[in-house]
Design a protein around this motif. Structure first.
Motif, PDB file in Angstrom:
ATOM      1  N   ARG A   1      10.318 -60.876  32.866  1.00  0.00           N
ATOM      2  CA  ARG A   1      11.147 -60.928  31.683  1.00  0.00           C
ATOM      3  C   ARG A   1      12.609 -60.750  32.077  1.00  0.00           C
ATOM      4  O   ARG A   1      12.923 -60.254  33.165  1.00  0.00           O
ATOM      5  CB  ARG A   1      10.755 -59.819  30.708  1.00  0.00           C
TER       6      ARG A   1
ATOM      7  N   ILE B   1      18.055 -54.259  26.971  1.00  0.00           N
ATOM      8  CA  ILE B   1      17.662 -53.092  26.175  1.00  0.00           C
ATOM      9  C   ILE B   1      18.834 -52.691  25.288  1.00  0.00           C
ATOM     10  O   ILE B   1      19.941 -52.447  25.783  1.00  0.00           O
ATOM     11  CB  ILE B   1      17.259 -51.911  27.072  1.00  0.00           C
TER      12      ILE B   1
ATOM     13  N   ASP C   1      14.830 -59.210  29.585  1.00  0.00           N
ATOM     14  CA  ASP C   1      15.023 -58.686  28.234  1.00  0.00           C
ATOM     15  C   ASP C   1      15.992 -57.510  28.227  1.00  0.00           C
ATOM     16  O   ASP C   1      15.671 -56.410  28.714  1.00  0.00           O
ATOM     17  CB  ASP C   1      13.683 -58.238  27.650  1.00  0.00           C
TER      18      ASP C   1
ATOM     19  N   TYR D   1      13.577 -53.936  32.649  1.00  0.00           N
ATOM     20  CA  TYR D   1      14.205 -55.171  32.162  1.00  0.00           C
ATOM     21  C   TYR D   1      13.326 -56.377  32.487  1.00  0.00           C
ATOM     22  O   TYR D   1      13.259 -57.327  31.725  1.00  0.00           O
ATOM     23  CB  TYR D   1      15.569 -55.298  32.838  1.00  0.00           C
TER      24      TYR D   1
ATOM     25  N   ARG E   1       4.423 -53.975  26.543  1.00  0.00           N
ATOM     26  CA  ARG E   1       5.062 -55.107  25.909  1.00  0.00           C
ATOM     27  C   ARG E   1       4.058 -55.821  25.012  1.00  0.00           C
ATOM     28  O   ARG E   1       2.912 -56.062  25.426  1.00  0.00           O
ATOM     29  CB  ARG E   1       5.589 -56.085  26.958  1.00  0.00           C
TER      30      ARG E   1
ATOM     31  N   HIS F   1      16.878 -45.891  34.259  1.00  0.00           N
ATOM     32  CA  HIS F   1      16.713 -47.342  34.346  1.00  0.00           C
ATOM     33  C   HIS F   1      17.021 -47.747  35.786  1.00  0.00           C
ATOM     34  O   HIS F   1      18.175 -47.762  36.201  1.00  0.00           O
ATOM     35  CB  HIS F   1      17.641 -48.052  33.364  1.00  0.00           C
TER      36      HIS F   1
ATOM     37  N   THR G   1      15.561 -50.302  22.123  1.00  0.00           N
ATOM     38  CA  THR G   1      14.865 -51.460  21.559  1.00  0.00           C
ATOM     39  C   THR G   1      14.998 -52.623  22.533  1.00  0.00           C
ATOM     40  O   THR G   1      16.101 -52.938  22.983  1.00  0.00           O
ATOM     41  CB  THR G   1      15.489 -51.874  20.207  1.00  0.00           C
ATOM     42  N   TRP G   2      13.873 -53.243  22.850  1.00  0.00           N
ATOM     43  CA  TRP G   2      13.912 -54.369  23.790  1.00  0.00           C
ATOM     44  C   TRP G   2      14.165 -55.675  23.040  1.00  0.00           C
ATOM     45  O   TRP G   2      13.466 -56.015  22.079  1.00  0.00           O
ATOM     46  CB  TRP G   2      12.603 -54.430  24.578  1.00  0.00           C
TER      47      TRP G   2
ATOM     48  N   THR H   1      12.460 -47.147  32.467  1.00  0.00           N
ATOM     49  CA  THR H   1      12.525 -48.323  31.606  1.00  0.00           C
ATOM     50  C   THR H   1      12.676 -49.589  32.450  1.00  0.00           C
ATOM     51  O   THR H   1      13.197 -49.538  33.567  1.00  0.00           O
ATOM     52  CB  THR H   1      13.698 -48.217  30.620  1.00  0.00           C
TER      53      THR H   1
ATOM     54  N   ARG I   1       7.204 -51.878  28.980  1.00  0.00           N
ATOM     55  CA  ARG I   1       8.619 -51.658  28.671  1.00  0.00           C
ATOM     56  C   ARG I   1       9.114 -50.363  29.295  1.00  0.00           C
ATOM     57  O   ARG I   1      10.266 -50.267  29.731  1.00  0.00           O
ATOM     58  CB  ARG I   1       8.830 -51.595  27.164  1.00  0.00           C
TER      59      ARG I   1
ATOM     60  N   LYS J   1      10.068 -50.423  20.646  1.00  0.00           N
ATOM     61  CA  LYS J   1      11.073 -49.379  20.520  1.00  0.00           C
ATOM     62  C   LYS J   1      10.573 -48.105  21.187  1.00  0.00           C
ATOM     63  O   LYS J   1       9.365 -47.878  21.309  1.00  0.00           O
ATOM     64  CB  LYS J   1      11.383 -49.092  19.048  1.00  0.00           C
TER      65      LYS J   1
END
Length: 281
Positions: free
Chosen positions: A50, A54, A52, A256, A278, A209, A12-13, A254, A262, A3
């Motif tokens: 990843r 957000i 992932d 992804y 991470r 991002h 939060t991922w 940030t 992260r 976070k």
């Protein structure tokens, strides 16, 4: 789940899966002795990436940035070719955050390549349905057009099963869109013709991002563009603009795709001053 709080925004991922792609393709013309010092590579010349999403929570709204690898969308051959060893666990991640899919108000899609968009739909019986049925899904007008009408090259990454079931939920923009006060999506092109970055700024609290303009921390060098990029020169110029701005304003960046970080914050010279690593299994 990692976070990060940036002013009014909580990030939060979520667990969205992964893939492993050729390192040479991910770093374009950069020689392996250079990029491999910055990002680990396996014996197949692949790097872990990843996928992932957000979870962004601000002003009482729940937003998700990109959607993950999804579940049950890939054949065994595709999993092998794309190096997918883990699929999405979005329901589990949202449950830990005290949410369900129905609690998501917006899904912000930086672009619609399969590794970002597979998590938008899932198969129920013989049909694909929306994973986030109550959300408005936002992407650039250019990206949405190519998603539905891919060319001979892009048809390998823009898949019908990722868009047909969500058509009624999609909202597009041309140049930029302010989703919430201080939260904007901005069309950049570069990685794909419709690629967008996401920028949040309220007072001195800023995050950017960059999506696949800077997919990992190892892509910080402004000249390091992906071989996958449709318009690599555009990518380089957009990186230069967004990174100069972020360096001067002390923005968080940030990720992804990054398997190791992260988020990172740089000083005006581009040196790391803060980090969110991470938590690896």
């Amino acid at each position: 789940m990692e976070k990060l709080t940036i002013g009014d925004a909580s990030l939060t991922w979520l667990a969205g899966g992964n893939n492993h792609l050729d390192g040479g393709a991910m770093f374009g013309v950069v020689p392996k002795p250079l990029w491999s010092r910055k990002y680990p590579v396996n014996d197949k010349n692949q790097i872990e990436l990843r996928t992932d999403p957000i979870l962004l929570q601000v002003d009482g709204k729940n937003l998700i940035i990109d959607s993950g690898m999804g579940n049950g969308k890939l054949t065994d051959k595709q999993k092998r070719n794309f190096g997918v060893t883990e699929e999405s666990r979005i329901d589990e991640s949202l449950r830990v955050a005290g949410l369900t899919r129905d609690d998501i108000h917006f899904v912000l899609m930086t672009h619609l390549h399969f590794d970002h968009a597979c998590g938008l739909t899932e198969k129920k019986g013989e049909e694909y349905v929306s994973v986030f049925p109550k959300a408005t899904i936002i992407t650039s007008e250019t990206e949405w057009e190519e998603m539905r009408n891919p060319n001979m090259r892009s048809k390998n990454t823009y898949w019908r099963e990722n868009w047909e079931a969500i058509q009624s939920q999609v909202e597009t923009f041309r140049d930029e869109k302010e989703v919430l006060p201080g939260l904007k999506m901005v069309h950049t092109s570069g990685h794909s013709n419709g690629h967008a970055v996401i920028r949040f700024e309220r007072g001195e609290d800023i995050f950017i991002h960059m999506a696949d303009l800077m997919p990992t921390h190892a892509h910080q060098n402004k000249l390091w563009a992906l071989a996958f990029d449709d318009y690599p020169v555009t990518s380089v110029h957009e990186k230069d603009k967004w990174m100069d701005e972020g360096y001067q304003k002390g923005a968080w960046y940030t990720f992804y795709h990054d398997a190791y970080y992260r988020a990172l914050k740089f000083d005006k010279e581009g040196e790391i001053v803060k980090e969110v690593k991470r938590e690896r299994d």
